[in-house]
Enzyme design. Sequence first.
Site, PDB file in Angstrom:
ATOM      1  NE  ARG A 142      25.144  32.273   1.408  1.00  0.00           N
ATOM      2  CZ  ARG A 142      24.460  32.709   1.400  1.00  0.00           C
ATOM      3  NH1 ARG A 142      23.725  33.325   2.720  1.00  0.00           N
ATOM      4  NH2 ARG A 142      23.372  33.012   0.675  1.00  0.00           N
ATOM      5  CE  LYS A 183      20.675  28.476  -9.086  1.00  0.00           C
ATOM      6  NZ  LYS A 183      22.329  29.240  -9.232  1.00  0.00           N
ATOM      7  CB  SER A 193      21.600  24.471  -2.751  1.00  0.00           C
ATOM      8  OG  SER A 193      22.542  24.814  -2.280  1.00  0.00           O
ATOM      9  N   GLY A 194      18.720  26.103  -2.302  1.00  0.00           N
ATOM     10  CA  GLY A 194      18.039  26.539  -1.391  1.00  0.00           C
ATOM     11  C   GLY A 194      17.186  26.875   0.086  1.00  0.00           C
ATOM     12  N   GLY A 195      18.738  26.576   0.317  1.00  0.00           N
ATOM     13  CA  GLY A 195      19.136  26.290   1.654  1.00  0.00           C
ATOM     14  C   GLY A 195      19.136  24.773   2.680  1.00  0.00           C
ATOM     15  CD  GLU A 211      18.212  30.915  -9.392  1.00  0.00           C
ATOM     16  OE1 GLU A 211      19.077  31.761  -9.757  1.00  0.00           O
ATOM     17  OE2 GLU A 211      18.540  31.032  -8.196  1.00  0.00           O
ATOM     18  NE  ARG A 267      22.156  29.676   0.475  1.00  0.00           N
ATOM     19  CZ  ARG A 267      20.660  29.660   0.290  1.00  0.00           C
ATOM     20  NH1 ARG A 267      20.151  29.346   1.515  1.00  0.00           N
ATOM     21  NH2 ARG A 267      19.600  29.770  -0.557  1.00  0.00           N
TER      22      ARG A 267
HETATM   23  P1  13P Z   1      22.023  27.903  -3.708  1.00  0.00           P
HETATM   24  O1  13P Z   1      22.203  26.897  -4.408  1.00  0.00           O
HETATM   25  O2  13P Z   1      23.318  28.852  -1.970  1.00  0.00           O
HETATM   26  O3  13P Z   1      20.122  28.959  -3.677  1.00  0.00           O
HETATM   27  O4  13P Z   1      22.233  29.390  -4.544  1.00  0.00           O
HETATM   28  C1  13P Z   1      22.403  28.902  -5.844  1.00  0.00           C
HETATM   29  C2  13P Z   1      21.518  30.420  -6.016  1.00  0.00           C
HETATM   30  O5  13P Z   1      22.547  31.229  -7.405  1.00  0.00           O
HETATM   31  C3  13P Z   1      20.395  31.750  -6.224  1.00  0.00           C
HETATM   32  O6  13P Z   1      20.226  32.279  -7.395  1.00  0.00           O
END
Ligand code: 13P
Length: 339
Positions: A32, A219, A261-263, A177, A292
Amino acid sequence: MTETLESIAQAMVAPGKGILAADESSGTIKKRFDAINVASTEDNRRDYRELLFRTDEAMQKYISGVILFDETIRQKAKDGTPLVDLIKKAGAIPGIKVDAGAKPMAGFPGETVTEGLDGLRERLAEYYDLGARFAKWRAVIDIGDGIPTNACIEANAEALARYAALCQEAKIVPIVEPEVLMDGSHTADRCFEVTEATLRTVFNRLALHNVKLEGTILKPNMIVSGKKCPTQAGVEEVAEKTIACFKRTVPAAIPGIVFLSGGQSDEDATAHLDAMNKIGGFPWKMSFSYGRALQAAPQKAWAGKAENVPAAQKAFLHRARMNSLATLGEWQSSLEKSA
Ligand code: 13P
């Protein structure tokens, strides 16, 4: 009020609030920072995270909890205040990433299993003393030719369940998650199929390990098209498919679902969450645990310069407020333009 797993989990998904995922591992935060030409030093990482946690309006109104990395939960602000105290002072709950990352799974090329169970009981006790009241463990399921295999889903679900049981023993709420990646060229329907199979297995394993669902937060990914898929599901389709998938697989006893959010783009992540909450009719709170989608804008505005801190805080506040509105189904795209 005495603190219980249930009361912590409820507070994590309090109306209008969601989670800031600021738990990037050393490798991820370097990526990042590379993107904004900032050296990933301990001080820079501290300065950056301190500016987020000192964005009072965002933290007090819109953020219920913050997921930290091991370094950050031990770090002090420039003036010597522990960063954990900044989070608590804003009324948010400190959390901690406890997995040791997704590692190649032996015998299953292209698939990973998340490690970190060894010594976890002792680490959780230490994190509790450092102030953590919830934790996160991320399993990664990739979609591709012949994958995921059942072996990969089962191994990751078993690890998630063992992690969750250890968390609850330590009076820490587990964020479970299982992330089905959106990196491939698959359709949204394929994402649905894989997410459905994954969530079924995860909740089976949680039951097998006597994990108390009332003190657990999920999550997940949303049901979206792979990034490289030529046809992209629209906002309404994503919202409808995600709700349908979860109604089949997620028990009503789970207090809240906080999406990764995953991208997705910042605005997509907000629009999708908003669309689901506008539809409603499900038993869980639906909120965010974005990394992100909350941080890309402030990182860009900051670019490692002290004089940019106010602009970065403004960008963070804006995304936090937009996502807060989305948890209530009250967001509108016009609010993005007017900002
Ligand atoms: P993102 O929202 O960037 O996917 O990250 C969340 C997260 O903590 C992934 O483990």
